[in-house]
Enzyme design. Structure first.
Site, PDB file in Angstrom:
ATOM      1  N   ASP A 179       0.860 -17.900  -3.206  1.00 59.71           N
ATOM      2  CA  ASP A 179       1.549 -16.819  -3.927  1.00 59.71           C
ATOM      3  C   ASP A 179       0.552 -16.126  -4.846  1.00 59.71           C
ATOM      4  O   ASP A 179       0.589 -16.285  -6.060  1.00 59.71           O
ATOM      5  CB  ASP A 179       2.726 -17.393  -4.723  1.00 59.71           C
ATOM      6  CG  ASP A 179       3.494 -16.296  -5.458  1.00 59.71           C
ATOM      7  OD1 ASP A 179       3.519 -15.154  -4.945  1.00 59.71           O
ATOM      8  OD2 ASP A 179       4.055 -16.581  -6.534  1.00 59.71           O
ATOM      9  N   HIS A 237       1.697  -9.083  -2.758  1.00 61.15           N
ATOM     10  CA  HIS A 237       0.669  -8.043  -2.750  1.00 61.15           C
ATOM     11  C   HIS A 237       1.349  -6.674  -2.839  1.00 61.15           C
ATOM     12  O   HIS A 237       1.936  -6.197  -1.869  1.00 61.15           O
ATOM     13  CB  HIS A 237      -0.150  -8.155  -1.466  1.00 61.15           C
ATOM     14  CG  HIS A 237      -1.260  -7.156  -1.370  1.00 61.15           C
ATOM     15  ND1 HIS A 237      -2.456  -7.313  -2.041  1.00 61.15           N
ATOM     16  CD2 HIS A 237      -1.366  -5.979  -0.701  1.00 61.15           C
ATOM     17  CE1 HIS A 237      -3.242  -6.284  -1.783  1.00 61.15           C
ATOM     18  NE2 HIS A 237      -2.603  -5.455  -0.968  1.00 61.15           N
ATOM     19  N   ASP A 273       0.856  -1.201   0.000  1.00 64.75           N
ATOM     20  CA  ASP A 273       0.000   0.000   0.000  1.00 64.75           C
ATOM     21  C   ASP A 273       0.891   1.251   0.000  1.00 64.75           C
ATOM     22  O   ASP A 273       2.115   1.150   0.053  1.00 64.75           O
ATOM     23  CB  ASP A 273      -0.931  -0.007   1.222  1.00 64.75           C
ATOM     24  CG  ASP A 273      -0.164   0.055   2.543  1.00 64.75           C
ATOM     25  OD1 ASP A 273       0.883  -0.602   2.642  1.00 64.75           O
ATOM     26  OD2 ASP A 273      -0.599   0.768   3.467  1.00 64.75           O
ATOM     27  N   GLU A 317       2.006 -10.283   1.436  1.00 66.98           N
ATOM     28  CA  GLU A 317       2.410  -8.892   1.235  1.00 66.98           C
ATOM     29  C   GLU A 317       3.915  -8.788   1.512  1.00 66.98           C
ATOM     30  O   GLU A 317       4.546  -9.744   1.995  1.00 66.98           O
ATOM     31  CB  GLU A 317       1.612  -7.959   2.162  1.00 66.98           C
ATOM     32  CG  GLU A 317       1.798  -6.493   1.791  1.00 66.98           C
ATOM     33  CD  GLU A 317       0.694  -5.568   2.255  1.00 66.98           C
ATOM     34  OE1 GLU A 317      -0.240  -6.038   2.924  1.00 66.98           O
ATOM     35  OE2 GLU A 317       0.769  -4.363   1.942  1.00 66.98           O
TER      36      GLU A 317
HETATM   37  O1  9MR Z   1       2.294  -6.315   9.720  1.00 63.07           O
HETATM   38  C1  9MR Z   1       1.004  -6.013  10.206  1.00 63.07           C
HETATM   39  C2  9MR Z   1       0.499  -7.192  10.980  1.00 63.07           C
HETATM   40  O2  9MR Z   1       1.283  -7.421  12.129  1.00 63.07           O
HETATM   41  C3  9MR Z   1      -0.967  -6.960  11.356  1.00 63.07           C
HETATM   42  O3  9MR Z   1      -1.471  -8.143  11.938  1.00 63.07           O
HETATM   43  C4  9MR Z   1      -1.773  -6.594  10.120  1.00 63.07           C
HETATM   44  C5  9MR Z   1      -3.242  -6.337  10.408  1.00 63.07           C
HETATM   45  O4  9MR Z   1      -3.391  -5.230  11.207  1.00 63.07           O
HETATM   46  O5  9MR Z   1      -1.227  -5.456   9.509  1.00 63.07           O
HETATM   47  C6  9MR Z   1       0.091  -5.642   9.068  1.00 63.07           C
HETATM   48  O6  9MR Z   1       0.558  -4.463   8.553  1.00 63.07           O
HETATM   49  C7  9MR Z   1       0.061  -4.020   7.307  1.00 63.07           C
HETATM   50  C8  9MR Z   1      -0.340  -2.573   7.493  1.00 63.07           C
HETATM   51  O7  9MR Z   1      -1.420  -2.501   8.359  1.00 63.07           O
HETATM   52  C9  9MR Z   1      -0.634  -1.868   6.185  1.00 63.07           C
HETATM   53  N1  9MR Z   1       0.468  -2.002   5.274  1.00 63.07           N
HETATM   54  C10 9MR Z   1       0.809  -3.397   5.018  1.00 63.07           C
HETATM   55  C11 9MR Z   1       1.207  -4.092   6.291  1.00 63.07           C
HETATM   56  C12 9MR Z   1       1.671  -5.509   6.026  1.00 63.07           C
HETATM   57  O8  9MR Z   1       0.656  -6.346   5.623  1.00 63.07           O
END
Ligand code: 9MR
Length: 860
Positions: free
Chosen positions: A723, A675, A348, A732
């Protein structure tokens, strides 16, 4: 549609109006495989369903509702559907769905082809009414489409004169005999697909039902057998849900490429045996950060044409930009901030201080560790492909500075409420879809409220940066320290500004309700940089002091106490030597726990949650636990920890139950479709796959996205992975996982050659008084060769200043002390010693320097 409060009667079974369709009973032995994903819309997301021309859809109250514009001629003039649905010719399928409409009308459910010539497998027409109905219908497929291929399930809503709203729910398509890709067992022989070091253990994991040993053969690239043996049956392995065997071919040490391992008729991906297998991963894993830079063009010169892109979020249309960014409405700040730059967090376009903090810290710590107990030459200037290369500053520092400067911009300016604190994050007002390059993002950007956690992230990283740039850029160093001290004071004044855990629209929440760990981390960094007694008291008074928070789950963006411990364990201070030993002991004890667990696993990975599940970003935690193993080696030089840290690389690079290398571009079957809004080749063939060196988040038992939830239901922990670009909860990439990979990759590169036994030992004795000390240092040559000239180096733990030294040429720069031989004592025979000494002023308590080196090699 489970777990939803909404209840309604399902009154009718829809009439099957489609003529000429063969209705079959389900094949006797067919597995109950679900072929559609997110059919209950429980995720609240439409994805991967889509709306075609003439319709717009959203999930409302747990149903997928499409607004349909009237005035169309054909049913297919207004569509919604899902692509990538697998069909097998000759197999039976049962389609079920609930549907209702504001105004009664006929609709069709169509199984068929997503692309021209749009062949149909089956079409059923039903009449939907304001009263919800449940429809069931069985057909046999006449066509073959693989999973993620061109098979489609579509709903036709067109052919009516009037506008309508049509809602569907609980869509299920069950049938076929081929398992969905997510749950299909991976090829059974799993190796580190990149390769093994000649002198280190070489093990593979093999899924095979046999309960007795299996013969294995190691073949070279020409296909000739070079070693063979018998596997060790390990039994049922909880992580993979498979019966696993171990193969150990450690005894084979011949350097070469293209080896394969064959066990019971199954063959592994090819791999190398060489001391160099991992040396370049340290640079690819750091290159990730340049790709993620915001506010600057990513130039082909550094990344190749495929990955080049214009600058993102600089207020150039359609970007709204990261200058003049307002706060989210209703959070009590009415100013705007200029916050361009920094790294995009992940797939993102958000930029989060909580997470940016640990990421920048870890990149900087990779360098600081190398300075203190490793080899920083591999991290010098000119090592990365970035614009700053050649400026005389180590590239890794230049890269980290891109983020540190952004973090500083997130600080609330003087004169505003909560001045000195840091805003938790800045991101889009609404989530955007994929693909979308940063410069094409049309969303408004907005700041979240300042938080204590973000403020302490800023304090910690800015304090750490201040000491690393002290001699390189004193002005920047001073600016960073001032910001860090201001932030720490602001956090102390506002110790419980907790970020809203539900602030997750348009960006991740990064909610963190416990800040004891951030306080400890920030105090540690500030104390190490300044030596001030207030920070020292906060460090030693913390409940986390001496490694209390280091555990076998590991550390991450929400759990940062270990970061403070790592800094304290690496950088000399005036803390009692016994306390530093206790921190190092906490690290080695935890490392022992990892090794004990890895010995029980079919696919060893150091990471343990209480219930055995894997969580979002498990690979980041695995890599950070690899960092703990690596540090245990740094502190003890015990080979078992080195083997453990390399074992982590084995898991990440392919020795895992899904048989993927989780690092893009590395290994025979690496992740491709992470992602990411730019590396979105799966969605748009003109866009690239992930560039080499990006670490996928990896298995996540909670399956928090519709694709993973649909394809991986029931997965054993280490197999909850696919994947797929839309599977963001398992695939991601993000800056904090890559910082863990980069740290570990640098360490494994550094430790790829066996270290010679220490070639020197040092006995240090000092007498101290109120304001000074007098020390004697005995250097012993423990190597097999004579020294013809020597240079001793160590660092003071506090503000000691050399006054007078003897038996050597002494000099001091900051805390670093250097002594070189005089003409008469430069030659030291093997086993012989030379004694030198000095007097120093010592305003605070003086501690024994922790690390001495002679001629660049660390002494015992
Ligand atoms: O890395 C984060 C993980 O520990 C959390 O469980 C998750 C849900 O809140 O979010 C992950 O972080 C994401 C972030 O919120 C937005 N950018 C991408 C991050 C990685 O997926």
């Amino acid at each position: 549609m489970p777990n939803r409060a909404r209840r309604r009667a399902l009154t009718a079974t829809g009439a099957l109006l489609a003529a000429g369709l063969l209705v079959l009973p389900p094949a006797a032995a067919a597995a109950e495989y679900e072929r559609v994903v997110n059919g209950d819309f429980a995720s609240g997301e439409v994805n991967p369903w889509w709306n075609g021309a003439g319709t717009t859809g959203s999930v409302v109250g747990g149903e997928f509702c499409s607004k349909v514009t009237g005035g169309t001629v054909n049913g297919y003039d207004a569509l919604a559907g899902q692509n990538g649905v697998a069909y097998e010719a000759g197999q039976s399928y049962t389609l079920k769905f609930d549907a209702r409409a504001v105004t009664e009308q006929p609709i069709s459910a169509v199984a068929g082809e997503a692309v021209d010539p749009y062949r149909q497998i089956a079409r059923t027409e039903v009449v939907v009414t304001p009263e919800p109905q449940s429809f069931t219908y069985t057909f046999e497929s006449t066509l073959d489409f693989p999973a993620a291929g061109n098979g489609q399930l579509a709903f036709w809503f067109g052919g009516q004169s009037f506008d309508n709203t049509i809602c569907v729910d609980n869509v299920s398509l069950i049938g076929g005999v081929l398992p969905p890709p997510g749950l299909e067992p991976a090829a059974p022989v799993r190796v580190n697909q990149v390769g093994y070091l000649p002198d280190l253990p070489k093990q593979a994991s093999v899924a095979n039902e046999s309960t007795t040993p299996l013969p294995w053969t190691l073949k070279n690239a020409a296909g000739a057998a070079v070693a063979s043996g018998q596997s060790t049956p390990k039994g049922l392995d909880a992580g993979s849900g498979e019966n696993v065997h171990l193969v150990d071919f450690s005894a084979y040490e011949t350097v070469g490429t293209g080896y394969t391992l064959t066990v019971g008729g199954d063959t592994s991906h090819p791999f190398d045996i060489s001391p160099d297998v991992l040396t370049d991963l340290r640079y690819d894993s750091l290159a990730f950060f340049y790709h993620q830079r915001s506010g600057t063009p990513i130039e082909a010169e550094y990344v190749g044409a495929e990955y080049a892109r214009p600058a993102g979020h600089l207020n150039v249309a359609p970007n709204k930009g990261d200058n003049d960014v307002p706060c989210l409405a209703g959070i009590g700040c009415d100013y705007t901030l200029d916050v361009p730059g920094g790294w995009y967090d992940a797939g993102d376009h958000g930029k989060y201080v909580v997470n940016g903090g640990i990421s920048a810290w870890q990149v900087l710590n990779e360098y600081e560790r190398a300075l203190r107990v490793g080899d920083a030459t591999a991290l010098g200037d000119g090592k990365l492909s970035i614009p700053e290369s050649g400026n005389g500053v180590p590239d890794i520092l230049d890269e980290a500075r891109w983020e540190v400067e952004f973090l500083l911009k997130m600080q609330v300016p003087a004169g505003q409420p909560l001045a000195g604190m840091a805003h938790h994050k800045i991101h889009d007002a609404q989530w955007t879809g994929l693909p979308l390059l940063p410069h094409e993002d049309p969303q408004v950007r907005r700041l979240s409220a300042p938080s204590t956690a973000a403020t302490l992230n800023l304090a910690a990283v800015a304090a750490q940066a201040s000491r690393l740039w002290k001699d390189i850029d004193p002005a920047f160093s001073a600016q960073a320290l001032a910001a860090a001290e201001k932030a720490y004071l602001a956090a102390e004044a506002n110790p419980a500004k907790i970020a809203d855990p539900n602030d997750g629209t348009g960006g991740g929440a990064y909610g963190d309700s416990t800040v004891t760990d951030e306080f400890y981390w920030a105090a540690a960094e500030l104390f190490v940089t300044t030596g001030k007694s207030d920070y020292r008291a906060d460090v030693t008074g913390s409940s986390l002091y001496k490694g209390a928070s280091i555990n076998t789950r590991g550390f991450d963006w929400g759990s940062t106490g270990a970061l403070g411990d790592i800094t304290l364990a690496l950088v000399p201070t005036t803390l009692p030597a016994g306390d530093i030993a206790a921190i190092r002991q906490a690290i080695t004890t935890t490392a022992d726990g990892h090794l004990a667990q890895m010995a029980t696993q079919g696919h060893p990975a150091p990471y343990r949650t209480q219930d055995g599940s894997y969580e979002w970003g498990s690979n980041g935690l695995v890599a950070n636990n690899g960092v703990v193993l690596a540090l245990a080696y740094d502190f003890t030089k015990q080979e078992k920890y080195r083997e453990g840290a390399f074992g982590v690389m084995n898991y990440l690079l392919g020795r895992n139950p899904v048989n993927y290398s989780y690092v893009s571009g590395w290994g025979d079957q690496p992740v491709r479709n992470v992602h990411h809004r730019h590396w979105a080749n799966q969605l748009d063939p003109t866009l690239p796959i992930a560039p080499p060196g990006a670490l996928s988040g990896g298995p996540n038992s909670a399956l928090q996205d519709p694709i993973a939830a649909g394809l991986l239901k029931g997965c054993p922990a280490q197999r909850c992975f696919i994947d797929h670009i839309e599977a963001y909860s398992v695939n991601e990439v993000t800056v904090n996982w890559n910082s863990a990979l980069a740290w570990l990759a640098n360490w494994t590169a550094e430790k790829s050659t066996v270290e010679p036994a220490a070639s020197c030992s040092v006995a240090y004795t000092a007498n101290g008084w109120n304001s000074g000390l007098s020390a004697s240092v005995v250097l012993k040559n423990t190597s097999a060769a004579a020294w013809n000239g020597w240079t001793l180096k160590f660092a003071f733990g506090g503000e000691q200043k050399l006054q007078h030294g003897w038996s050597a040429n002494w000099s001091q720069s900051g805390r670093d002390v250097t002594a070189t031989n005089l003409p008469w004592n430069g030659t030291v025979a093997p086993g012989a010693s030379v004694t030198v000494g000095f007097n120093a002023s010592s305003p605070g308590p003086a501690t024994t320097p922790s690390t001495f080196s002679v001629n660049g090699s660390t002494c015992k």
